[in-house]
Design a protein around this motif. Structure first.
Motif, PDB file in Angstrom:
ATOM      1  N   ALA A   1       0.917  -1.140  -0.185  1.00 48.84           N
ATOM      2  CA  ALA A   1      -0.074   0.102   0.296  1.00 48.84           C
ATOM      3  C   ALA A   1       0.452   0.932   0.267  1.00 48.84           C
ATOM      4  CB  ALA A   1      -0.794  -0.368   1.073  1.00 48.84           C
ATOM      5  N   TRP A   2       0.255   2.354  -0.791  1.00 44.17           N
ATOM      6  CA  TRP A   2       0.494   3.550  -0.871  1.00 44.17           C
ATOM      7  C   TRP A   2       0.017   4.899  -0.748  1.00 44.17           C
ATOM      8  CZ3 TRP A   2       2.746   6.026  -6.027  1.00 44.17           C
ATOM      9  CH2 TRP A   2       3.537   7.604  -5.875  1.00 44.17           C
ATOM     10  N   TYR A   3       0.351   5.790  -0.345  1.00 41.39           N
ATOM     11  CA  TYR A   3      -0.907   6.709  -0.396  1.00 41.39           C
ATOM     12  C   TYR A   3       0.001   7.717  -0.983  1.00 41.39           C
ATOM     13  CZ  TYR A   3      -3.047  10.765   0.936  1.00 41.39           C
ATOM     14  OH  TYR A   3      -3.768  12.335   0.587  1.00 41.39           O
ATOM     15  N   ASP A   4       0.017   8.657  -2.313  1.00 38.50           N
ATOM     16  CA  ASP A   4       0.435   9.373  -2.556  1.00 38.50           C
ATOM     17  C   ASP A   4      -0.343  10.833  -2.643  1.00 38.50           C
ATOM     18  OD1 ASP A   4       1.927  11.395  -3.928  1.00 38.50           O
ATOM     19  OD2 ASP A   4       1.652  10.686  -5.983  1.00 38.50           O
ATOM     20  N   PRO A   5      -0.100  11.908  -1.535  1.00 36.62           N
ATOM     21  CA  PRO A   5      -0.389  13.100  -0.513  1.00 36.62           C
ATOM     22  C   PRO A   5      -0.544  14.397  -2.141  1.00 36.62           C
ATOM     23  CG  PRO A   5       2.059  12.940  -0.220  1.00 36.62           C
ATOM     24  CD  PRO A   5       1.289  11.275  -1.022  1.00 36.62           C
ATOM     25  N   ALA A   6       0.220  14.326  -3.095  1.00 31.53           N
ATOM     26  CA  ALA A   6       0.421  14.960  -4.018  1.00 31.53           C
ATOM     27  C   ALA A   6      -0.533  14.858  -4.956  1.00 31.53           C
ATOM     28  CB  ALA A   6       1.251  15.121  -5.010  1.00 31.53           C
ATOM     29  N   ARG A   7      -1.389  13.093  -4.868  1.00 33.46           N
ATOM     30  CA  ARG A   7      -2.810  13.235  -6.291  1.00 33.46           C
ATOM     31  C   ARG A   7      -3.469  12.900  -4.928  1.00 33.46           C
ATOM     32  NH1 ARG A   7      -1.205   9.037  -9.911  1.00 33.46           N
ATOM     33  NH2 ARG A   7       0.281   8.196  -8.449  1.00 33.46           N
ATOM     34  N   ASP A   8      -3.702  12.517  -3.403  1.00 33.31           N
ATOM     35  CA  ASP A   8      -4.531  12.499  -2.525  1.00 33.31           C
ATOM     36  C   ASP A   8      -5.336  11.206  -2.969  1.00 33.31           C
ATOM     37  OD1 ASP A   8      -6.015  12.572  -1.355  1.00 33.31           O
ATOM     38  OD2 ASP A   8      -7.763  13.415  -1.916  1.00 33.31           O
ATOM     39  N   LEU A   9      -3.983   9.543  -3.216  1.00 32.92           N
ATOM     40  CA  LEU A   9      -4.762   8.697  -4.160  1.00 32.92           C
ATOM     41  C   LEU A   9      -4.236   8.166  -3.006  1.00 32.92           C
ATOM     42  CD1 LEU A   9      -6.059   7.100  -6.438  1.00 32.92           C
ATOM     43  CD2 LEU A   9      -3.396   7.347  -7.449  1.00 32.92           C
ATOM     44  N   LEU A  10      -5.042   6.878  -2.951  1.00 35.44           N
ATOM     45  CA  LEU A  10      -4.452   5.567  -2.220  1.00 35.44           C
ATOM     46  C   LEU A  10      -4.286   4.631  -3.875  1.00 35.44           C
ATOM     47  CD1 LEU A  10      -3.606   3.787  -0.070  1.00 35.44           C
ATOM     48  CD2 LEU A  10      -5.918   3.391   0.374  1.00 35.44           C
ATOM     49  N   THR A  11      -2.680   3.949  -3.667  1.00 32.78           N
ATOM     50  CA  THR A  11      -3.202   2.548  -4.200  1.00 32.78           C
ATOM     51  C   THR A  11      -2.141   1.598  -3.455  1.00 32.78           C
ATOM     52  OG1 THR A  11      -1.580   4.354  -6.384  1.00 32.78           O
ATOM     53  CG2 THR A  11      -1.524   2.017  -6.331  1.00 32.78           C
ATOM     54  N   CYS A  12      -3.439   0.296  -3.690  1.00 33.69           N
ATOM     55  CA  CYS A  12      -2.543  -0.669  -3.244  1.00 33.69           C
ATOM     56  C   CYS A  12      -2.032  -1.974  -4.358  1.00 33.69           C
ATOM     57  CB  CYS A  12      -3.811  -1.313  -2.477  1.00 33.69           C
ATOM     58  SG  CYS A  12      -4.573  -0.374  -1.521  1.00 33.69           S
ATOM     59  N   TRP A  13      -1.294  -2.610  -4.020  1.00 35.27           N
ATOM     60  CA  TRP A  13      -1.463  -3.929  -5.298  1.00 35.27           C
ATOM     61  C   TRP A  13      -1.433  -5.019  -4.218  1.00 35.27           C
ATOM     62  CZ3 TRP A  13       1.771   0.540  -5.494  1.00 35.27           C
ATOM     63  CH2 TRP A  13       2.191   0.941  -6.795  1.00 35.27           C
TER      64      TRP A  13
ATOM     65  N   PRO B   1       5.551   4.035   1.531  1.00 31.49           N
ATOM     66  CA  PRO B   1       4.666   2.747   1.098  1.00 31.49           C
ATOM     67  C   PRO B   1       5.273   1.224   2.176  1.00 31.49           C
ATOM     68  CG  PRO B   1       6.787   3.360  -0.445  1.00 31.49           C
ATOM     69  CD  PRO B   1       6.173   4.279   1.021  1.00 31.49           C
ATOM     70  N   ILE B   2       3.749   0.650   2.003  1.00 37.75           N
ATOM     71  CA  ILE B   2       4.023  -0.609   3.167  1.00 37.75           C
ATOM     72  C   ILE B   2       4.208  -2.246   2.371  1.00 37.75           C
ATOM     73  CG2 ILE B   2       3.961  -1.939   5.578  1.00 37.75           C
ATOM     74  CD1 ILE B   2       3.567   1.297   6.747  1.00 37.75           C
ATOM     75  N   ALA B   3       4.814  -3.251   2.867  1.00 38.08           N
ATOM     76  CA  ALA B   3       4.500  -4.020   1.884  1.00 38.08           C
ATOM     77  C   ALA B   3       4.847  -5.714   2.762  1.00 38.08           C
ATOM     78  CB  ALA B   3       5.408  -4.895   0.841  1.00 38.08           C
ATOM     79  N   TRP B   4       3.595  -6.637   2.599  1.00 44.17           N
ATOM     80  CA  TRP B   4       4.128  -7.786   3.444  1.00 44.17           C
ATOM     81  C   TRP B   4       3.217  -8.827   2.492  1.00 44.17           C
ATOM     82  CZ3 TRP B   4      -1.440 -10.331   3.763  1.00 44.17           C
ATOM     83  CH2 TRP B   4      -1.565 -11.641   5.027  1.00 44.17           C
ATOM     84  N   MET B   5       4.069  -9.610   2.687  1.00 47.10           N
ATOM     85  CA  MET B   5       4.096 -11.024   1.900  1.00 47.10           C
ATOM     86  C   MET B   5       3.630 -11.905   3.174  1.00 47.10           C
ATOM     87  SD  MET B   5       4.275 -12.666  -0.814  1.00 47.10           S
ATOM     88  CE  MET B   5       4.341 -14.479  -1.587  1.00 47.10           C
ATOM     89  N   GLU B   6       2.712 -12.658   3.039  1.00 45.43           N
ATOM     90  CA  GLU B   6       2.539 -13.929   3.492  1.00 45.43           C
ATOM     91  C   GLU B   6       3.402 -14.874   3.791  1.00 45.43           C
ATOM     92  OE1 GLU B   6      -1.510 -15.875   4.400  1.00 45.43           O
ATOM     93  OE2 GLU B   6      -1.721 -16.071   2.398  1.00 45.43           O
TER      94      GLU B   6
END
Length: 451
Positions: A198-210, A268-273
């Protein structure tokens, strides 16, 4: 294209190691997350201390339930059973109590995965063990421990499937057979476990989640609902997905925790089970117990089915779990047969186990198993070949569209023709002769039918 082999275009990059999965994605400033999970199926959390974990070099944060309070909405249910308002919501992180082994208790965020693992091992959690129930049969017994105080008796929901006059049909029957059926619990265990970045881009006010998900658009809706933000501020990307089987359909609390941590820390933070987590944290499948009776004539005509089906829901009702029973197992119980009389009680039952959700057919294979076994039992009791009993009970091809006793409408079908074709391809009569000859030698050749 019809009837022709089509060469797969995507295989080359996979077999040459050039696929791109969620865990392959790297962003500037990327942090790693690891969960602390409950080792017990039912317990009260008496102490949680992250002090030692925070002293590990590279650790940025330890997220607990207290920090989440008031910031997130409950994970919504897609299929809401009649009494959904009194059901417990799914905790994003456990607060005060844990209800299954593997329930997330805390999230450690660090500069790298190794540091996060080291710190997670240093989060000190003390538990007071409580009585637990693991099976549906134990959970519904009188005096069983309650998984949740708000659901005494552990019945999450129930529905009565009734059609025709089953009592009269059973009175008129020449043959009544009762059987207990068990659909064992399974673990989906895809090659790629679940993963989230997950990564939040404050410039675009957009949360992107892979996410390793099989439903990216639905997942975007989930995230927006839980965070209380418009959908257009959320983008969900499903890169290559290494298997799903239904288990990567719902929104999970641990994925929500990763997204929240990214918003809170501004990284941005990543987690892998890992595989051990996968066996306790990703939803399981099946796990139903049915006690059913079938009424039939001496000629093999099936008149009615009655009984009860208890489906294990695990510790919490996940977004699409109720639909497995209410919209799949129950309605599909008559199968492809003319069964006009039904009296079946469907129940979803809480236990102190990993939650269950759709897996490979999502309740349909369970229903097919029940009805096809009942047909076989009737055939054995009245002394007819199993194929003949099926033919005598199939919905005829000229009856479509056909309204079943369970409330579904089948648009078309020619089941007798399909069975005839299968028997011809098998050379069925010769196969039965071979079976009989081998049995005289003490050898057993099984022949089974299902649709």
């Amino acid at each position: 294209m019809i009837g022709q082999a089509v060469r797969r275009a995507e295989d080359k990059r996979f077999i040459t190691g050039r696929g791109t999965y969620t865990d392959d994605i790297r962003l500037p400033g990327l942090l790693s997350a690891v969960f602390v999970r409950s080792p017990l199926p039912s317990a009260r959390i008496t102490r949680l201390d992250a002090g030692e974990a925070l002293s590990v070099p590279g650790v940025r944060h330890v997220l607990t339930a207290r920090e989440l309070a008031g910031h997130l909405r409950a994970i919504p249910l897609i299929r809401r059973p009649p009494n959904a308002d009194r059901l417990p919501s799914i905790p994003i992180l456990a607060d005060e109590r844990v209800c299954y082994q593997g329930e997330p208790v805390a999230l450690v965020v660090a500069d790298g995965r190794a540091a996060a693992y080291d710190a997670a091992a240093r989060v000190q959690v003390e538990y007071e063990s409580l009585p637990a129930v693991a099976s549906v049969e134990d959970a519904v017994r009188d005096g069983a421990p309650s998984v949740h105080p708000e659901t005494p008796g552990n019945v999450a929901f129930q529905h009565h499937l009734h059609a025709g006059d089953p009592a009269a049909a059973f009175r008129a029957a020449d043959v009544v057979i009762r059987q207990r059926f068990v659909n064992n619990r399974v673990v989906p265990s895809s090659l790629e476990p679940r993963a989230c970045l997950a990564w939040y881009d404050p410039a675009r006010d957009l949360l992107t989640c892979w996410l390793s998900t099989q439903r990216p658009h639905h997942t975007r809706w989930f995230i927006a609902e839980i965070l209380g933000i418009p959908e257009h501020r959320v983008r969900v990307i499903a890169p290559d997905v290494g298997g799903a089987f239904g288990a990567k359909e719902p929104m999970y609390p641990d994925e929500v925790a990763v997204i929240f941590a990214s918003l809170r820390l501004g990284h941005p933070i990543a987690w892998m089970e890992d595989r051990r987590e996968n066996f306790v944290a990703t939803t399981h499948g099946r796990d139903q117990v049915a006690d059913l009776e079938v009424a039939a004539t001496r000629e093999g005509e099936i008149l009615a089915v009655r009984g009860a089906i208890d489906a294990n829901m695990g510790a919490y009702l996940y977004p699409n779990s109720a639909g497995m029973v209410l919209a799949r197992t129950g309605p599909l119980l008559p199968g492809c047969y003319q069964i006009r009389h039904l009296d079946v009680q469907l129940r979803g039952v809480f236990t102190n186990t990993t939650p269950l959700a759709p897996y490979r057919g999502a309740g349909r294979p369970e229903a097919i198993y029940y009805i096809e076994r009942l047909v076989d039992l009737v055939a054995a009791e009245v002394g007819l070949d199993p194929t003949e009993v099926r033919r005598r009970n199939f919905i005829p091809s000229d009856a479509f569209p056909y309204d079943t006793a369970a409330g579904l409408t089948y648009d078309s079908g020619d089941y007798s023709a399909a069975l005839d074709r299968a028997c011809a391809l098998l050379d069925y009569e010769t196969l039965r002769e071979r079976q009989a000859a081998l049995r005289k030698q003490g050898r057993y050749l099984g022949i089974g039918f299902s649709r």
